[in-house]
Design a protein around this motif. Structure first.
Motif, PDB file in Angstrom:
ATOM      1  N   LYS A 178     -16.911 -63.269 -40.909  1.00  0.00           N
ATOM      2  CA  LYS A 178     -15.829 -62.287 -40.780  1.00  0.00           C
ATOM      3  C   LYS A 178     -15.427 -62.109 -39.319  1.00  0.00           C
ATOM      4  N   ILE A 179     -16.413 -61.943 -38.451  1.00  0.00           N
ATOM      5  CA  ILE A 179     -16.125 -61.764 -37.024  1.00  0.00           C
ATOM      6  C   ILE A 179     -15.325 -62.946 -36.482  1.00  0.00           C
ATOM      7  N   THR A 186     -17.017 -62.368 -22.385  1.00  0.00           N
ATOM      8  CA  THR A 186     -18.342 -61.974 -21.907  1.00  0.00           C
ATOM      9  C   THR A 186     -18.833 -60.673 -22.543  1.00  0.00           C
ATOM     10  N   GLY A 187     -18.005 -60.085 -23.421  1.00  0.00           N
ATOM     11  CA  GLY A 187     -18.418 -58.879 -24.124  1.00  0.00           C
ATOM     12  C   GLY A 187     -18.415 -57.622 -23.278  1.00  0.00           C
ATOM     13  N   VAL A 247     -21.245 -58.676 -29.269  1.00  0.00           N
ATOM     14  CA  VAL A 247     -20.656 -57.874 -28.189  1.00  0.00           C
ATOM     15  C   VAL A 247     -19.232 -58.332 -27.879  1.00  0.00           C
ATOM     16  N   ALA A 248     -18.971 -59.637 -27.988  1.00  0.00           N
ATOM     17  CA  ALA A 248     -17.604 -60.127 -27.793  1.00  0.00           C
ATOM     18  C   ALA A 248     -16.696 -59.584 -28.891  1.00  0.00           C
ATOM     19  N   SER A 249     -17.208 -59.556 -30.110  1.00  0.00           N
ATOM     20  CA  SER A 249     -16.429 -59.025 -31.224  1.00  0.00           C
ATOM     21  C   SER A 249     -16.107 -57.548 -31.016  1.00  0.00           C
ATOM     22  N   ARG A 250     -17.072 -56.775 -30.538  1.00  0.00           N
ATOM     23  CA  ARG A 250     -16.821 -55.351 -30.293  1.00  0.00           C
ATOM     24  C   ARG A 250     -15.776 -55.152 -29.206  1.00  0.00           C
ATOM     25  N   ALA A 251     -15.817 -55.990 -28.184  1.00  0.00           N
ATOM     26  CA  ALA A 251     -14.806 -55.902 -27.131  1.00  0.00           C
ATOM     27  C   ALA A 251     -13.422 -56.226 -27.682  1.00  0.00           C
ATOM     28  N   MET A 252     -13.344 -57.282 -28.498  1.00  0.00           N
ATOM     29  CA  MET A 252     -12.068 -57.660 -29.086  1.00  0.00           C
ATOM     30  C   MET A 252     -11.512 -56.542 -29.963  1.00  0.00           C
TER      31      MET A 252
END
Length: 211
Positions: free
Chosen positions: A109-110, A13-14, A64-69
């Motif tokens: 890439k993400i 959910t980011g 946002v999910a990528s940033r959380a990961m």
């Protein structure tokens, strides 16, 4: 709900702040860092990828999910025992010479990173010689090339020719994609595969690694 399930949901959910807190909580409780990546982060991004493919998520949700990961990975990496977690493969990726567009490349890439790949991103306007150098230096299994303009797509066969001249072509699978690229063009230039979108490119990369 277990902390791993909660972490997966937070990444999906980011919710970066919650994901970071849950990652620290899990480590303090004795959870293995590698298991958290395998059981929470990668499954979360797999779900995000499916939702993106199905039109349930769009680029903002993916970002946002990528940033959380990535925030979670920043916490977990120092806790990884050497050799405890291995990426599933290595990909060199870039937008070809003469093309400065990077949105599509960045999405690929993400999603590759979310699927467990190590990604070496060469950026935009990448000459064939830079792809050759990166393959020599990083020894990837896969090379990904992106183009948005019809005027730059011919850099793709030039790059494949450069890999062949350097005796590196047989060492890698080449995936191409971008707005003007088609399956028939990929066949024409002797690429190994065509990714119609970011999800398709990642699924193709996973098949190549599993083969």
């Amino acid at each position: 709900m277990s902390v791993i399930d909660e972490l997966q949901n937070a990444v999906e959910t980011g919710n970066r702040l919650n994901a970071e807190a849950l990652t620290r909580q899990a480590l303090e409780a004795g959870e293995d860092a590698g298991n958290l990546i395998r059981q929470a982060l990668i499954p979360a991004m797999a779900i995000v990828g499916e939702k993106f493919k199905n039109g349930e998520y769009f680029v903002p949700e993916l970002l946002v999910a990528s940033r959380a990961m990535r925030a979670c990975l920043g916490i977990l990496r120092p806790a990884l025992v050497p050799g405890a977690f291995q990426t599933i493969g290595r990909v060199v990726i870039g937008t070809v010479r003469g093309d400065l567009h990077d949105i599509g490349k960045n999405l690929v890439k993400i999603m590759l990173e979310g699927a467990g790949f190590e990604v070496i991103d060469l950026g935009v306007d990448v000459a064939p010689e830079r792809f050759v150098e990166a393959v020599r230096d990083h020894q990837p299994q896969i090379v990904g090339m992106s183009a948005l303009l019809t005027t730059t797509m011919l850099s793709m066969p030039a790059t494949i020719d450069a890999l062949r001249t350097a005796a590196l072509r047989d060492r890698v699978k080449v995936i191409v994609g971008g707005a003007p690229i088609t399956d028939s063009f990929a066949d024409e230039i002797a690429a190994d595969g065509y990714g119609a979108d970011a999800y398709a490119a990642v699924e193709l990369a996973k098949r190549f690694i599993a083969a």
